[in-house]
Design a protein around this motif. Structure first.
Motif, PDB file in Angstrom:
ATOM      1  N   CYS A  38      37.957  42.734  27.877  1.00 30.33           N
ATOM      2  CA  CYS A  38      37.214  43.079  29.107  1.00 30.33           C
ATOM      3  C   CYS A  38      35.775  42.559  28.992  1.00 30.33           C
ATOM      4  O   CYS A  38      35.034  42.959  28.093  1.00 30.33           O
ATOM      5  CB  CYS A  38      37.248  44.584  29.302  1.00 30.33           C
ATOM      6  N   THR A  39      35.374  41.690  29.901  1.00 31.11           N
ATOM      7  CA  THR A  39      34.066  41.009  29.802  1.00 31.11           C
ATOM      8  C   THR A  39      32.873  41.974  29.716  1.00 31.11           C
ATOM      9  O   THR A  39      32.069  41.852  28.794  1.00 31.11           O
ATOM     10  CB  THR A  39      33.896  40.022  30.980  1.00 31.11           C
ATOM     11  N   PRO A  40      32.723  42.936  30.636  1.00 30.04           N
ATOM     12  CA  PRO A  40      31.566  43.834  30.528  1.00 30.04           C
ATOM     13  C   PRO A  40      31.574  44.615  29.205  1.00 30.04           C
ATOM     14  O   PRO A  40      30.521  44.813  28.602  1.00 30.04           O
ATOM     15  CB  PRO A  40      31.717  44.788  31.700  1.00 30.04           C
ATOM     16  N   CYS A  48      32.301  40.954  35.937  1.00 35.26           N
ATOM     17  CA  CYS A  48      33.212  40.837  37.076  1.00 35.26           C
ATOM     18  C   CYS A  48      33.480  42.126  37.853  1.00 35.26           C
ATOM     19  O   CYS A  48      33.348  42.171  39.061  1.00 35.26           O
ATOM     20  CB  CYS A  48      34.524  40.237  36.603  1.00 35.26           C
ATOM     21  N   PHE A  49      33.940  43.168  37.163  1.00 42.87           N
ATOM     22  CA  PHE A  49      34.330  44.436  37.793  1.00 42.87           C
ATOM     23  C   PHE A  49      35.315  44.244  38.946  1.00 42.87           C
ATOM     24  O   PHE A  49      35.288  44.975  39.948  1.00 42.87           O
ATOM     25  CB  PHE A  49      33.114  45.225  38.291  1.00 42.87           C
ATOM     26  N   ALA A  50      36.173  43.236  38.828  1.00 41.48           N
ATOM     27  CA  ALA A  50      37.191  43.009  39.863  1.00 41.48           C
ATOM     28  C   ALA A  50      38.120  44.229  39.969  1.00 41.48           C
ATOM     29  O   ALA A  50      38.601  44.562  41.055  1.00 41.48           O
ATOM     30  CB  ALA A  50      37.987  41.751  39.533  1.00 41.48           C
ATOM     31  N   CYS A  51      38.342  44.886  38.857  1.00 38.82           N
ATOM     32  CA  CYS A  51      39.184  46.092  38.852  1.00 38.82           C
ATOM     33  C   CYS A  51      38.586  47.165  39.764  1.00 38.82           C
ATOM     34  O   CYS A  51      39.270  47.777  40.581  1.00 38.82           O
ATOM     35  CB  CYS A  51      39.339  46.615  37.429  1.00 38.82           C
ATOM     36  N   CYS A  83      42.299  41.115  37.486  1.00 46.56           N
ATOM     37  CA  CYS A  83      41.419  40.964  36.327  1.00 46.56           C
ATOM     38  C   CYS A  83      41.440  39.504  35.839  1.00 46.56           C
ATOM     39  O   CYS A  83      42.497  38.978  35.487  1.00 46.56           O
ATOM     40  CB  CYS A  83      41.865  41.886  35.203  1.00 46.56           C
ATOM     41  N   THR A  85      40.415  38.126  33.143  1.00 44.05           N
ATOM     42  CA  THR A  85      40.681  37.882  31.708  1.00 44.05           C
ATOM     43  C   THR A  85      42.014  38.477  31.258  1.00 44.05           C
ATOM     44  O   THR A  85      42.313  38.506  30.068  1.00 44.05           O
ATOM     45  CB  THR A  85      39.552  38.475  30.839  1.00 44.05           C
TER      46      THR A  85
HETATM   47  S1  SF4 Z   1      38.283  42.997  36.025  1.00 45.48           S
HETATM   48 FE1  SF4 Z   1      37.774  44.977  35.137  1.00 45.48          FE
HETATM   49  S2  SF4 Z   1      39.047  45.093  33.294  1.00 45.48           S
HETATM   50 FE2  SF4 Z   1      39.083  42.963  33.964  1.00 45.48          FE
HETATM   51  S3  SF4 Z   1      37.431  42.056  32.756  1.00 45.48           S
HETATM   52 FE3  SF4 Z   1      36.519  42.628  34.725  1.00 45.48          FE
HETATM   53  S4  SF4 Z   1      35.718  44.657  34.368  1.00 45.48           S
HETATM   54 FE4  SF4 Z   1      37.099  44.254  32.675  1.00 45.48          FE
END
Ligand code: SF4
Ligand code: SF4
Lengths: 102, 398
Positions: A38-40, A48-51, A83, A85
């Motif tokens: 997870c990047t952050p 990203c915080f796409a989740c 996500c 990654t």
């Molecule tokens: S989308 Fe969410 S789980 Fe995936 S890398 Fe970004 S922050 Fe982490």
């Protein structure tokens, strides 16, 4: 009668977790975040915080690391799909319970 | 002011006087001149409203649902297959408790195609949770339209004002157009207790589960079953609200007085013919003829069909020996819906069944088949002295 008592006479709610009831009970697969991917979490900085963005139930926090509120997570898998990654795996609840609870 | 105009124009003028803010409609015969008139009035600046031209009736009511949720007084109108195409949203508007008013210029539904009058379109919406009023002439169309807005906004239940296609929608009749000032006295501006507001977003009509549950505030919220019960309870109470609103209207305009059922020469009647819409007034002539022949017969017009004024219907028929129910619609596979409702009211309100009148269901004017006064007279006369030939569809040629 007399006024449009919306709270009383219709279903009406504010957007937020739990809006659709105890949706955690619907889940057959559980999203599990691998913090090593997870990047952050890896960088210790916002990324990203796409989740968080895509979760239709608003149950992923915009925190480092992101956390999922399993009380309301319905297990749709959108976070895992989005996500970048591939840090989120959808794990069968039965498998998860075998592993965690022995 | 007295004018001579069509029923569709009467409805349009009622909508204008009511200060409607949003009109969304799709043209369909015989409702078209009503929506054309409204678009003309809005275009000319005589009516301060938004006209939303939509691509279908389903969208027309969906626009009204959105507008009403945002707190605007909203109106639509349709007929026949247009109303059927709306059906999903018809249920939705009632469940969402939105005070929308819709005029239905009654027309037969296909197949086969037919553009003429009967009541199958609105009767088929009987179970949606809307209030249904049937107007019998142009004065009632304009008056009922005005009353409908106050009724809808008082009860938070949408209202259908139904009037016969062509027979009323396209014919010219004199009627009184109420003065704007008096209308404002009768119908204050619409102030919803809750309306959509972008500065505090909310979800309306969110999913309910079979059981009750706590909402996002942690409070116990009604489930689907409770919300649906409240609609039913308020609809039943609305019978009385209809009477109260009619009384308030009568005080200001001097017209009205029979908002549930309209009896004509029923006081000493041994037999009563029951109908809805313009047919009711045609029946007045028929029974005048039969009265001169010595038959004690009266007419009962049902003005409010949903909620069904069962107590008023039964009270008006108590003491009668026989009842003829004449309908322009059918619950296919059984009988006319009004006939079933009426029998049910008699069963509930006349405990001694040996004193209940016989009830004979008749069908007339399906698909605009001409209802000749002479045929009505002959049919009823044979019912009074013997029996009406089966199947009791007046004017049918098999
Ligand atoms: S989308 Fe969410 S789980 Fe995936 S890398 Fe970004 S922050 Fe982490
Ligand atoms: S699976 Fe992911 S996207 Fe779906 S509800 Fe759970 S956290 Fe949200």
């Amino acid at each position: 009668m007399g006024t449009r008592g919306y709270r009383y006479k219709t279903s009406h709610s504010l957007p937020g977790p739990g809006d659709g009831g105890n949706t955690g009970s619907w889940r057959v697969q559980r999203p599990v975040i691998d913090l090593t991917r997870c990047t952050p979490a890896k960088r210790g900085a916002e990324a990203c915080f796409a989740c968080w963005l895509y979760c239709p139930d608003v149950v992923v926090s915009r925190t480092i690391p992101p956390e999922i509120d399993y009380k309301y997570c319905k297990g749709c898998g959108i976070c895992a799909e989005e996500c970048p990654t591939k840090a989120i795996a959808m794990v069968d609840e039965s498998v998860y319970h075998e592993h965690v609870e022995g | 002011m007295h004018i001579i105009e069509t029923g569709n124009v009467a409805a349009a003028l009622g909508v204008k006087l009511a200060g409607v803010q949003v009109v969304a409609a799709y043209p369909i015969t015989p409702q078209t001149p009503l929506t054309e008139k409204l678009s003309e009035l809005i275009e000319a600046g005589e009516m301060d409203a938004r006209y939303v031209p939509v691509e279908s009736e389903h969208s027309a009511l969906a626009v009204c649902i959105g507008a009403s949720s945002a707190g605007a007084r909203s109106f639509t109108a349709t007929s026949a297959n247009g109303l059927l195409y709306m059906h999903e949203q018809v249920h939705w508007a009632a469940g969402a408790r939105l005070p929308i008013v819709m005029c239905v210029a009654n027309r037969a539904v296909g197949a086969p195609w037919n553009i003429w009058n009967d009541h199958q379109d609105s009767i088929s919406q009987r179970d949606t949770g809307w209030i249904q009023i049937y107007s019998c002439d142009h004065q009632q169309i304009i008056d009922d339209t005005l009353k409908a807005f106050r009724l809808a906004e008082t009860t938070s239940i949408p209202v259908m004002v139904c009037y016969d296609g062509y027979l009323l929608s396209h014919t010219y009749m004199p009627f009184e157009v109420p003065e704007q000032e008096k209308v404002e006295q009768f119908l204050p501006p619409f102030h919803p207790s809750y309306a959509l507001d972008p500065s505090s977003p909310a979800n309306l009509n969110t999913v309910t589960l079979p059981e009750i549950r706590t909402d996002v505030h942690g409070e116990m919220a009604h489930g689907y079953m409770e919300i649906r019960y409240l609609l039913q309870e308020d609809l039943r109470k609305a019978v009385q609200v209809v009477e109260e609103i009619d009384a308030a209207f009568q005080e200001i305009f001097g017209r009205g007085g029979a908002p549930l059922v309209e009896p004509y020469r029923c006081d000493d009647a041994e037999y009563v013919v029951v109908g809805m819409g313009s047919l009711t007034y045609q029946l007045w002539d028929v029974i005048e003829t039969l009265r001169t022949e010595g038959h004690k017969i009266g007419v009962l017009g049902v003005r409010l069909y949903r909620p069904f004024p069962d107590a008023a219907v039964a009270a008006a028929l108590r003491g009668a020996r026989g009842v003829f129910v004449m309908e322009k619609a059918l619950s296919y596979g059984y009988e006319g819906a009004l006939c079933s409702d009426l029998k049910s009211a008699l069963y509930d309100h006349i405990p001694d069944k040996s004193r209940a009148p016989f009830v004979k269901g008749l069908v007339a004017g399906i698909g605009g088949r001409e209802i000749r006064t002479a045929d009505l007279t002959d049919t009823l006369r044979s019912g009074l002295v013997g029996s009406i030939p089966e199947p009791g569809w007046i004017g049918i040629q098999l």
